[in-house]
Write a protein that holds these residues in place. Structure first.
Motif, PDB file in Angstrom:
ATOM      1  N   ALA A   1       0.866  -1.187  -0.109  1.00  0.00           N
ATOM      2  CA  ALA A   1      -0.022   0.111   0.009  1.00  0.00           C
ATOM      3  C   ALA A   1       0.681   1.328  -0.075  1.00  0.00           C
ATOM      4  O   ALA A   1       0.330   2.407  -0.293  1.00  0.00           O
ATOM      5  CB  ALA A   1      -0.907  -0.139   1.001  1.00  0.00           C
ATOM      6  N   PHE A   2       2.325   1.111   0.304  1.00  0.00           N
ATOM      7  CA  PHE A   2       3.009   2.261   0.367  1.00  0.00           C
ATOM      8  C   PHE A   2       3.903   2.301  -0.776  1.00  0.00           C
ATOM      9  O   PHE A   2       4.731   1.132  -1.020  1.00  0.00           O
ATOM     10  CB  PHE A   2       3.702   2.208   1.699  1.00  0.00           C
ATOM     11  CG  PHE A   2       4.407   3.549   2.078  1.00  0.00           C
ATOM     12  CD1 PHE A   2       3.724   4.626   2.860  1.00  0.00           C
ATOM     13  CD2 PHE A   2       5.498   3.940   1.536  1.00  0.00           C
ATOM     14  CE1 PHE A   2       4.225   5.640   3.421  1.00  0.00           C
ATOM     15  CE2 PHE A   2       6.091   5.157   1.990  1.00  0.00           C
ATOM     16  CZ  PHE A   2       5.296   6.068   2.898  1.00  0.00           C
ATOM     17  N   PRO A   3       4.083   3.144  -1.449  1.00  0.00           N
ATOM     18  CA  PRO A   3       4.899   3.201  -2.843  1.00  0.00           C
ATOM     19  C   PRO A   3       6.317   3.066  -2.311  1.00  0.00           C
ATOM     20  O   PRO A   3       6.969   3.492  -1.474  1.00  0.00           O
ATOM     21  CB  PRO A   3       4.590   4.462  -3.386  1.00  0.00           C
ATOM     22  CG  PRO A   3       4.182   5.709  -2.243  1.00  0.00           C
ATOM     23  CD  PRO A   3       3.404   4.780  -1.197  1.00  0.00           C
ATOM     24  N   ARG A   4       6.993   2.339  -3.224  1.00  0.00           N
ATOM     25  CA  ARG A   4       8.342   1.975  -3.212  1.00  0.00           C
ATOM     26  C   ARG A   4       9.064   2.901  -4.269  1.00  0.00           C
ATOM     27  O   ARG A   4       8.915   2.823  -5.227  1.00  0.00           O
ATOM     28  CB  ARG A   4       8.447   0.514  -3.535  1.00  0.00           C
ATOM     29  CG  ARG A   4       7.965  -0.572  -2.781  1.00  0.00           C
ATOM     30  CD  ARG A   4       8.007  -2.046  -3.297  1.00  0.00           C
ATOM     31  NE  ARG A   4       9.143  -2.475  -2.962  1.00  0.00           N
ATOM     32  CZ  ARG A   4       9.851  -2.774  -3.864  1.00  0.00           C
ATOM     33  NH1 ARG A   4       9.542  -2.527  -5.386  1.00  0.00           N
ATOM     34  NH2 ARG A   4      11.000  -3.399  -3.667  1.00  0.00           N
ATOM     35  N   ILE A   5       9.815   3.641  -3.693  1.00  0.00           N
ATOM     36  CA  ILE A   5      10.682   4.857  -4.688  1.00  0.00           C
ATOM     37  C   ILE A   5      11.807   4.174  -5.348  1.00  0.00           C
ATOM     38  O   ILE A   5      12.505   3.588  -4.645  1.00  0.00           O
ATOM     39  CB  ILE A   5      11.067   5.886  -3.408  1.00  0.00           C
ATOM     40  CG1 ILE A   5       9.879   6.259  -2.605  1.00  0.00           C
ATOM     41  CG2 ILE A   5      11.513   7.144  -4.446  1.00  0.00           C
ATOM     42  CD1 ILE A   5       8.739   6.736  -3.217  1.00  0.00           C
ATOM     43  N   THR A   6      11.791   4.240  -6.458  1.00  0.00           N
ATOM     44  CA  THR A   6      12.951   3.960  -7.363  1.00  0.00           C
ATOM     45  C   THR A   6      13.716   5.184  -7.871  1.00  0.00           C
ATOM     46  O   THR A   6      13.290   6.500  -7.569  1.00  0.00           O
ATOM     47  CB  THR A   6      12.276   3.292  -8.750  1.00  0.00           C
ATOM     48  OG1 THR A   6      11.701   4.350  -9.550  1.00  0.00           O
ATOM     49  CG2 THR A   6      11.618   2.013  -8.131  1.00  0.00           C
ATOM     50  N   GLU A   7      14.887   5.100  -8.327  1.00  0.00           N
ATOM     51  CA  GLU A   7      15.773   6.156  -8.988  1.00  0.00           C
ATOM     52  C   GLU A   7      14.850   6.789 -10.053  1.00  0.00           C
ATOM     53  O   GLU A   7      14.916   8.158 -10.143  1.00  0.00           O
ATOM     54  CB  GLU A   7      16.955   5.539  -9.502  1.00  0.00           C
ATOM     55  CG  GLU A   7      17.688   6.805  -9.953  1.00  0.00           C
ATOM     56  CD  GLU A   7      19.026   6.119 -10.631  1.00  0.00           C
ATOM     57  OE1 GLU A   7      20.127   6.758 -10.361  1.00  0.00           O
ATOM     58  OE2 GLU A   7      19.182   5.402 -11.581  1.00  0.00           O
ATOM     59  N   ARG A   8      14.076   6.297 -10.859  1.00  0.00           N
ATOM     60  CA  ARG A   8      13.276   6.821 -11.697  1.00  0.00           C
ATOM     61  C   ARG A   8      12.129   7.663 -11.258  1.00  0.00           C
ATOM     62  O   ARG A   8      11.808   9.038 -11.679  1.00  0.00           O
ATOM     63  CB  ARG A   8      12.480   5.797 -12.672  1.00  0.00           C
ATOM     64  CG  ARG A   8      12.004   6.472 -13.959  1.00  0.00           C
ATOM     65  CD  ARG A   8      11.142   5.417 -15.052  1.00  0.00           C
ATOM     66  NE  ARG A   8      12.455   4.434 -15.601  1.00  0.00           N
ATOM     67  CZ  ARG A   8      12.273   3.540 -16.169  1.00  0.00           C
ATOM     68  NH1 ARG A   8      11.073   3.145 -16.604  1.00  0.00           N
ATOM     69  NH2 ARG A   8      13.316   2.904 -16.819  1.00  0.00           N
TER      70      ARG A   8
ATOM     71  N   ASP B   1      14.821   7.898 -18.821  1.00  0.00           N
ATOM     72  CA  ASP B   1      14.564   6.636 -19.388  1.00  0.00           C
ATOM     73  C   ASP B   1      15.299   5.738 -18.892  1.00  0.00           C
ATOM     74  O   ASP B   1      15.150   4.536 -18.889  1.00  0.00           O
ATOM     75  CB  ASP B   1      14.372   6.843 -20.700  1.00  0.00           C
ATOM     76  CG  ASP B   1      13.145   7.479 -21.426  1.00  0.00           C
ATOM     77  OD1 ASP B   1      12.033   7.879 -20.482  1.00  0.00           O
ATOM     78  OD2 ASP B   1      13.197   8.212 -22.587  1.00  0.00           O
ATOM     79  N   GLN B   2      16.710   6.003 -18.786  1.00  0.00           N
ATOM     80  CA  GLN B   2      17.917   5.326 -18.378  1.00  0.00           C
ATOM     81  C   GLN B   2      17.849   4.723 -17.147  1.00  0.00           C
ATOM     82  O   GLN B   2      18.766   3.973 -16.478  1.00  0.00           O
ATOM     83  CB  GLN B   2      19.060   5.848 -18.797  1.00  0.00           C
ATOM     84  CG  GLN B   2      19.364   5.664 -20.386  1.00  0.00           C
ATOM     85  CD  GLN B   2      18.715   6.628 -21.253  1.00  0.00           C
ATOM     86  OE1 GLN B   2      18.689   7.943 -20.719  1.00  0.00           O
ATOM     87  NE2 GLN B   2      17.954   6.348 -22.133  1.00  0.00           N
ATOM     88  N   ALA B   3      17.176   5.482 -16.120  1.00  0.00           N
ATOM     89  CA  ALA B   3      17.246   5.305 -14.713  1.00  0.00           C
ATOM     90  C   ALA B   3      16.440   3.984 -14.335  1.00  0.00           C
ATOM     91  O   ALA B   3      15.574   3.548 -15.128  1.00  0.00           O
ATOM     92  CB  ALA B   3      16.401   6.646 -14.005  1.00  0.00           C
ATOM     93  N   ASP B   4      17.080   3.448 -13.225  1.00  0.00           N
ATOM     94  CA  ASP B   4      16.387   2.323 -12.606  1.00  0.00           C
ATOM     95  C   ASP B   4      14.955   2.707 -12.102  1.00  0.00           C
ATOM     96  O   ASP B   4      14.640   3.167 -11.206  1.00  0.00           O
ATOM     97  CB  ASP B   4      17.272   1.797 -11.899  1.00  0.00           C
ATOM     98  CG  ASP B   4      16.919   0.404 -11.114  1.00  0.00           C
ATOM     99  OD1 ASP B   4      15.899  -0.094 -11.524  1.00  0.00           O
ATOM    100  OD2 ASP B   4      17.862  -0.231 -10.373  1.00  0.00           O
ATOM    101  N   GLY B   5      14.045   1.852 -12.880  1.00  0.00           N
ATOM    102  CA  GLY B   5      12.736   1.886 -12.391  1.00  0.00           C
ATOM    103  C   GLY B   5      12.008   0.768 -11.582  1.00  0.00           C
ATOM    104  O   GLY B   5      10.890   0.718 -11.512  1.00  0.00           O
ATOM    105  N   LEU B   6      13.066  -0.023 -11.482  1.00  0.00           N
ATOM    106  CA  LEU B   6      12.435  -1.384 -10.850  1.00  0.00           C
ATOM    107  C   LEU B   6      13.124  -1.535  -9.074  1.00  0.00           C
ATOM    108  O   LEU B   6      12.217  -1.962  -8.299  1.00  0.00           O
ATOM    109  CB  LEU B   6      12.943  -2.600 -11.466  1.00  0.00           C
ATOM    110  CG  LEU B   6      12.565  -2.760 -12.853  1.00  0.00           C
ATOM    111  CD1 LEU B   6      13.198  -4.057 -13.573  1.00  0.00           C
ATOM    112  CD2 LEU B   6      11.137  -2.880 -12.984  1.00  0.00           C
ATOM    113  N   SER B   7      14.227  -1.143  -9.044  1.00  0.00           N
ATOM    114  CA  SER B   7      14.857  -1.633  -7.478  1.00  0.00           C
ATOM    115  C   SER B   7      14.516  -0.460  -6.955  1.00  0.00           C
ATOM    116  O   SER B   7      14.495   0.853  -6.995  1.00  0.00           O
ATOM    117  CB  SER B   7      16.290  -1.385  -7.736  1.00  0.00           C
ATOM    118  OG  SER B   7      16.859  -2.572  -8.610  1.00  0.00           O
TER     119      SER B   7
END
Length: 401
Positions: free
Chosen positions: A205-212, A374-380
């Motif tokens: 329920a809480f957003p997980r913040i990525t580099e993107r 677009d090149q930033a990590d959007g998963l970790s």
């Protein structure tokens, strides 16, 4: 009767007539003067009583005037400069069918309480969550005018998606207030630090913040600052995570626009207000007492990016605030955080150029962020940069408690 005797009798009668006349004058003239004096005094007293009565009536009217009733403090009633008929303010008045309910004070701002509340529309089930920025009853006349000018500033300037928006204002109901759009997650600094719990518990329920996400939020903030400086030639003066609001879709808006509002009205930023910004967010030229410029905000924006990528760590964690000016002069800069990509850190470092002209403008900052997103990590998911308590954070950051 011989002539000498007749003359003596005439003289005696004349004397008595003159004496009687003089005696009458002695009695009548003071009486007339006394009467005149009493009349004059009576007129003066009557006018004085009437003036006091009229003044009391005016004062009573002032205290019952809904526009002025709130402006009462320990010093009594004072005239303020609430411009009731100002078209800018009048146009943004809260419609009468809306009422403020469920008010909950969050903190105290510069002018008074800041609260969360709900607007309810009479006769319907329509509601809207808002934030109230209210004017304290113990304000000074100067603060009254500053507050009204803040309303005008929000109405005339804050028309960008990345600036906090004033939905309505209230000057006809107690207390006067700005009614702002509520952002569901509130303050970015608190959101980042609260995200520690969400990351550790992997709470869906809480957003997980990525580099993107950092790129996206940074780009939005930079766009708002570009608008302030480019369109209105204004500075923000305190670019920091505590002055950014976050919505549930991770859209953000700049708040804390008090310095910009003063500059918009007067053409300058008062040094006393500017000096209240914690040292760790100030550029080198500000630390030396120079004027604040767009490039000063660019430096602070680099600090904001550091806050975001570390999920709310205090800047310069290994330095006391008093050590900062001398260390910066020796070219000390914060190292790249472990989870910060090289391109993001390169942009942060460019914001920290000692010479202000060498720093990028916000137009360039926006372009760089958008080009690299677009090149930033959007998963970790990013992990916390510290485990400080809130009290420890305030101490390390140099923020007064």
């Amino acid at each position: 009767m011989d002539e000498p005797q007749q003359m003596t009798m005439n003289s005696s009668e004349d004397f008595h007539r003159n004496e009687n006349g003089w005696q009458n004058s002695v009695i009548i003239i003071p009486a007339l003067l006394s009467g005149t004096t009493l009349i004059v005094v009576s007129i003066i007293l009557w006018r004085s009583v009437r003036r006091k009565r009229d003044k009391g009536k005016k004062d009573k009217d002032k205290t019952t005037d809904p526009h002025l009733d709130w402006a009462v403090n320990a010093a009594g009633i004072y005239e303020n400069s609430l411009e009731i008929l100002d078209p800018i303010v009048e146009k943004r008045q809260l419609p009468i069918e809306w009422t403020v309910e469920h008010r909950e004070v969050v903190c105290n701002g510069h002018f008074g309480p800041i609260s969360r509340a709900v607007l309810c529309r009479s006769g319907t089930e329509e509601v809207q969550h808002v934030v109230l920025k209210e004017l304290s009853e113990h304000c000074s006349p100067g603060e009254v005018q500053d507050f009204i000018d803040l309303m005008k500033f929000h109405a005339q300037v804050c028309n960008h998606d990345s600036l906090v928006k004033m939905l309505w204002c209230q000057t006809e109901r107690r207390p006067p207030s700005l009614i702002m759009k509520a952002m569901s997650y509130g303050n970015l600094l608190a959101f980042l630090r609260n995200s520690h719990q969400g990351v550790q518990a992997t709470d869906a329920a809480f957003p997980r913040i990525t580099e993107r996400d950092i790129y996206s939020m940074s780009s939005q903030v930079a766009g708002g600052l570009e608008y302030l400086s480019g369109t209105h030639d204004l500075i923000h003066g305190y670019v920091a995570a505590c002055n950014v609001l976050v919505h549930e879709d991770l859209s953000v808006q700049l708040c804390g626009l008090g310095l910009a509002a003063i500059q918009y009205r007067t053409g300058s930023v008062p040094a006393r207000r500017a000096d209240q910004v914690p040292l760790k967010w100030q550029s080198p030229e500000r630390l030396k007492g120079a004027d604040i410029t767009e490039k000063s905000d660019v430096w602070s924006f680099g600090i904001l990016m550091y806050e975001m990528v570390t999920l709310g760590s205090p800047p310069y964690p290994d330095l006391e605030p008093s050590q900062l000016p001398s260390r910066l002069k020796k070219n000390y800069r914060m190292e790249r955080p472990p989870q910060c990509g090289a391109r993001l850190y390169e942009l942060m470092s460019s914001c920290w150029q000692w010479e202000a002209p060498l720093r990028p403008c916000f137009t360039d900052v926006v372009k760089q962020l958008q080009n690299a997103a677009d090149q930033a990590d959007g998963l970790s998911a990013l992990t916390p940069g510290d485990s400080l308590s809130w009290r420890e954070y305030l101490h390390v950051a140099g923020i007064p408690t």
